[in-house]
Structure formats: C-alpha cells, structure tokens
Design a protein around this motif. Structure first.
Motif, PDB file in Angstrom:
ATOM      1  N   GLU A   1       0.572  -1.054  -0.011  1.00 22.57           N
ATOM      2  CA  GLU A   1       0.154   0.105  -0.005  1.00 22.57           C
ATOM      3  C   GLU A   1       0.695   1.422   0.280  1.00 22.57           C
ATOM      4  O   GLU A   1       2.247   0.824   0.403  1.00 22.57           O
ATOM      5  CB  GLU A   1      -1.107   0.648   1.117  1.00 22.57           C
ATOM      6  N   SER A   2      -0.089   2.618   0.040  1.00 20.25           N
ATOM      7  CA  SER A   2       1.257   3.569  -0.246  1.00 20.25           C
ATOM      8  C   SER A   2       1.414   3.586   1.349  1.00 20.25           C
ATOM      9  O   SER A   2       1.368   3.513   2.448  1.00 20.25           O
ATOM     10  CB  SER A   2       0.533   4.902  -0.335  1.00 20.25           C
TER      11      SER A   2
ATOM     12  N   ASP B   1       1.032   6.517   3.426  1.00 25.77           N
ATOM     13  CA  ASP B   1       0.682   7.233   3.380  1.00 25.77           C
ATOM     14  C   ASP B   1      -0.862   6.535   4.800  1.00 25.77           C
ATOM     15  O   ASP B   1      -1.761   6.275   5.444  1.00 25.77           O
ATOM     16  CB  ASP B   1      -0.169   7.766   2.875  1.00 25.77           C
ATOM     17  N   GLU B   2      -0.927   5.677   3.556  1.00 22.93           N
ATOM     18  CA  GLU B   2      -2.111   4.304   4.238  1.00 22.93           C
ATOM     19  C   GLU B   2      -1.993   3.176   4.888  1.00 22.93           C
ATOM     20  O   GLU B   2      -2.820   3.341   6.432  1.00 22.93           O
ATOM     21  CB  GLU B   2      -2.673   3.398   3.393  1.00 22.93           C
TER      22      GLU B   2
ATOM     23  N   HIS C   1      10.330  11.266   0.839  1.00 24.99           N
ATOM     24  CA  HIS C   1       9.322   9.581  -0.678  1.00 24.99           C
ATOM     25  C   HIS C   1       8.052  11.125   0.235  1.00 24.99           C
ATOM     26  O   HIS C   1       7.370  10.833   1.079  1.00 24.99           O
ATOM     27  CB  HIS C   1       9.069   8.466   0.741  1.00 24.99           C
ATOM     28  N   SER C   2       7.474  10.701  -1.467  1.00 23.83           N
ATOM     29  CA  SER C   2       5.803  11.373  -1.570  1.00 23.83           C
ATOM     30  C   SER C   2       4.722  10.220  -1.012  1.00 23.83           C
ATOM     31  O   SER C   2       3.834  11.584  -0.770  1.00 23.83           O
ATOM     32  CB  SER C   2       5.626  11.452  -2.874  1.00 23.83           C
ATOM     33  N   ASP C   3       5.099  10.365  -0.377  1.00 19.02           N
ATOM     34  CA  ASP C   3       4.218   9.174   0.672  1.00 19.02           C
ATOM     35  C   ASP C   3       4.323   9.433   1.843  1.00 19.02           C
ATOM     36  O   ASP C   3       3.444   9.051   2.541  1.00 19.02           O
ATOM     37  CB  ASP C   3       4.524   7.546   0.443  1.00 19.02           C
TER      38      ASP C   3
END
Length: 99
Positions: free
Chosen positions: A22-23, A25-26, A87-89
């Motif tokens: 998953e990302s 973030d999630e 990291h963009s996440d």
C-alpha cells in the motif's frame, strides 16, 4: 511497488519494522487507527525510514533482515545513513518530508 519501513514512537522509544504494498500514507494511517496490535498502544508513530522494492517478497526479505539485527543502534544508523531520502508518501502531519 512495495516498501519496507521503520516506524518510531518517541513516547515508547520503540521501533516497528514492517512491509507493505500500500502507499506509506495509507499504511501509517492504519497503524494510527484504532485497532488491536503492537502499534495500537500510542498514536505518535512516525515513518523514519523506507525502502522501495519491486515486489512483496523482496520487501518482506528486507523486513526480516532488519528484524534480525535486534539492535536499536543499528536501526538508528540506517536512519541516519538514509535520512536525506524524501518519499512522496510521507505525511506532513507527522513531521516528515512531502513532495
């Protein structure tokens, strides 16, 4: 794309090592949600390190490698070594870099 990641809780002074496809973030959102499990004790977990893999198997192998170290000192070294990676996440609300 999958990740191996390390979470850190300042209030517990503990690390959590995991992997996900998953990302980030999630996955962090799930760690911070109400659930029963190791990360449910506190809500101050932050992603301090992550590494990208092409598949779940490789991400899991890296998770097991890091867990086999059994050493806070070695985990802290990997965080310092790669602290420049963004990291963009990552989530801004957790004090992490975001693109």
């Amino acid at each position: 794309m999958c990740f191996t990641y390390i979470l850190y809780s300042e209030s517990l002074d503990k690390f959590y090592i995991g992997h996900t496809c998953e990302s980030l973030d999630e996955r962090l959102r799930k760690h911070l949600s109400d659930h029963k499990g190791y990360t449910s004790k506190v809500k101050d977990w932050k992603i301090i390190y992550s590494e990208i893999f092409e598949n779940k198997s490789d991400a899991y192998k890296k998770e097991l490698e890091i867990k086999s170290w059994k050493s806070k000192t070695k985990i802290k070294k990997i965080n310092r070594k790669f602290s420049w990676i963004e990291h963009s996440d990552f989530l801004n609300r957790n004090g992490l870099n975001s693109k």
